[in-house]
Write an enzyme that holds these catalytic residues in place. Structure first.
Site, short mmCIF file in Angstrom:
data_model
loop_
_atom_site.label_atom_id
_atom_site.label_comp_id
_atom_site.label_asym_id
_atom_site.label_seq_id
_atom_site.Cartn_x
_atom_site.Cartn_y
_atom_site.Cartn_z
N ASP A 1 1.10 -1.31 0.48
CA ASP A 1 0.31 -0.17 -0.36
C ASP A 1 1.11 1.23 -0.09
OD1 ASP A 1 -2.41 1.64 0.80
OD2 ASP A 1 -2.46 1.40 2.38
N CYS B 1 -3.90 5.32 -2.86
CA CYS B 1 -4.91 6.42 -2.92
C CYS B 1 -5.50 7.40 -3.46
CB CYS B 1 -5.67 6.66 -1.35
SG CYS B 1 -3.73 7.76 -0.59
#
Ligand SMILES: C[S@@+](CC[C@H](N)C(=O)[O-])C[C@H]1O[C@@H](n2cnc3c(N)ncnc32)[C@H](O)[C@@H]1O
Length: 430
Positions: A319, A372
């Site tokens: 991530d 993100c």
């Protein structure tokens, strides 16, 4: 103690003039504030940052003298006052009186009459002022970001900009180890009078009708659920962790995805790595709340030789650190803090980490790359380049449209009420 407007003006100043993070400033607020005072400060800060060009335009129009940069705290107090006067639910006299009071509290005694006069003029003249000017919306985003969004999404960039200025919903992930049948937790929410809607594909993902303090959520402190956007919940699901496997969560803090991996595979051996030692404390707290165990490692994912024990991983979740351009609706300070140069630097760091993670993944192992971000340089382009350079890497399609030529799944902000997110699933040849 300063009133909520004075505290909010100081936070807006810290973000806009000192480039501090909004989340960090809010975390440092005095501990004795009530929940409603804290909520009001968040409303003022998030609201003013989301609408700053419009509020600033109105201030410039109403101020008869040019406000010098030394008076920026005064400007931000006026922004809060006008923001509240624009909110039809707020009591107008309180909006004015408390803003004047806040100005005294932060030492702006010489300007109290001026603040009073400007806010009252706004009240009198609001019918004649241009309140909604479409240019204000685009002006919330720096030019370089508008340009990159326009280039990547020529048809939908305006929609993305508008979505970035909305308030994000609160999503929960119900702990499937405690509530294998999500209906059991739905019943507790209903008893507590908390309205929600469930994701059709993932019943353990639910969207609350209104933001709710975690201490009001049934059994929250016993690990019943975790606050996590539905888009972030896709990452661990795409990893498909299995019991008994050795799994690395490579950029783990604060642990939202580490704990999800352990909910999906409670007998997996999970290493949670992050470069920031302080942020790892949050991983520990989250693991404790959910009664889970992982091996926490402080280290740099781009330098595994410094911390890796030499045993390959079955699965790795990367991530990656990114521009966070998919979560501007949750962090409006990104609009003011992120610089164009950051994107290239982040893309280089992501590439370096990805290459290193590939080295410590088992043959036949799976790596999920997630960000993100909505910028192709950090997402599709990053993965296309990696696939072209890595002969033993294969893209696993998430959807039929997900091909090596156009790899991964990009969610745009507010698509199905989710944050902007990107994922690619990569399989290492045997
Ligand atoms: C997007 S956040 C991770 C969020 C986390 N996965 C979750 O779901 O809660 C990115 C994280 O990467 C960490 N990070 C940045 N550079 C790193 C590096 N070189 N090695 C390891 N972690 C890094 C940051 O400290 C930050 O916690």
């Amino acid at each position: 103690m300063l009133n909520t407007r004075a505290l909010s003006a100081q936070i807006i100043y810290a973000v806009l003039d000192e480039q501090k993070s909004l989340t960090a400033c809010i975390a440092q607020l005095p501990k004795d504030l009530s929940a409603s005072q804290k909520g009001q400060i968040q409303d003022f800060c998030y609201g003013c940052l989301r609408q700053f060009p419009k509020l600033n335009r109105l201030i410039n129009q109403l101020c008869h003298t040019k406000l010098k940069p030394e008076l920026n705290q005064l400007r931000y107090l006026l922004a809060i006052g006008i923001y509240q006067l624009l909110d039809e639910k707020a009591a107008e006299h309180a909006a004015i009186d408390e803003t004047v009071e806040a100005s005294k509290q932060i030492g702006l005694y010489a300007f109290t009459n001026m603040i009073n006069a400007i806010l009252r003029e706004f009240q009198r003249e609001r019918e004649t002022l241009v309140l909604d000017n479409p240019q204000d919306v685009q002006a919330t985003h720096p030019n370089w970001l508008v340009k990159q969004l326009k280039q990547a999404y020529p048809k939908s960039f305006k929609k993305i900009i508008a979505a970035n200025l909305q308030q994000a919903p609160m999503w929960l992930r119900i702990n499937q180890q405690l509530y294998a049948d999500a209906q059991d937790y739905y019943a507790l929410l209903q008893q507590a009078d908390i309205s929600f809607s469930a994701d059709k594909k993932n019943p353990h993902s639910i969207k609350l009708a209104a933001p709710t303090a975690v201490d009001k959520l049934p059994n929250f402190f016993d690990g019943a659920c975790t606050v996590q956007d539905a888009a972030a919940q896709n990452a661990a699901r795409l990893l498909q962790p299995q019991d008994g496997e050795r799994i690395l969560d490579a950029c783990a803090a604060p642990g939202g995805k580490t704990t999800h991996i352990l909910e999906l595979a409670p007998k997996a051996q999970v290493d949670a790595l992050d470069i920031e030692v302080e942020r790892l404390e949050r991983v520990e707290q989250n693991l404790e709340r959910l009664n889970q165990q992982a091996h926490i490692i402080a280290g740099d994912a781009s330098e595994p030789q410094q911390w890796w024990d030499g045993i390959l991983y079955d699965r790795i979740l990367l991530d990656a650190p990114c521009s966070a351009t998919g979560v501007i609706r949750r962090h409006p300070d990104i609009l003011y803090l992120r610089r164009e140069d950051d994107i290239q630097q982040l893309a280089q760091l992501q590439q370096k980490i990805l290459k290193q993670m590939w080295q410590i993944l088992k043959p036949s192992g799976t790596l999920v790359y997630a960000t993100c971000s909505v910028l192709p340089q950090e997402n599709k382009q990053q993965i296309s380049q990696f696939l072209a350079q890595t002969s033993d890497a294969e893209l696993q399609s998430i959807f039929a449209s997900d091909t090596a030529a156009d790899p991964g799944w990009q969610i745009l902000p507010n698509q199905q009420n989710m944050d902007g997110f990107y994922y690619a699933v990569l399989k290492k040849q045997a």
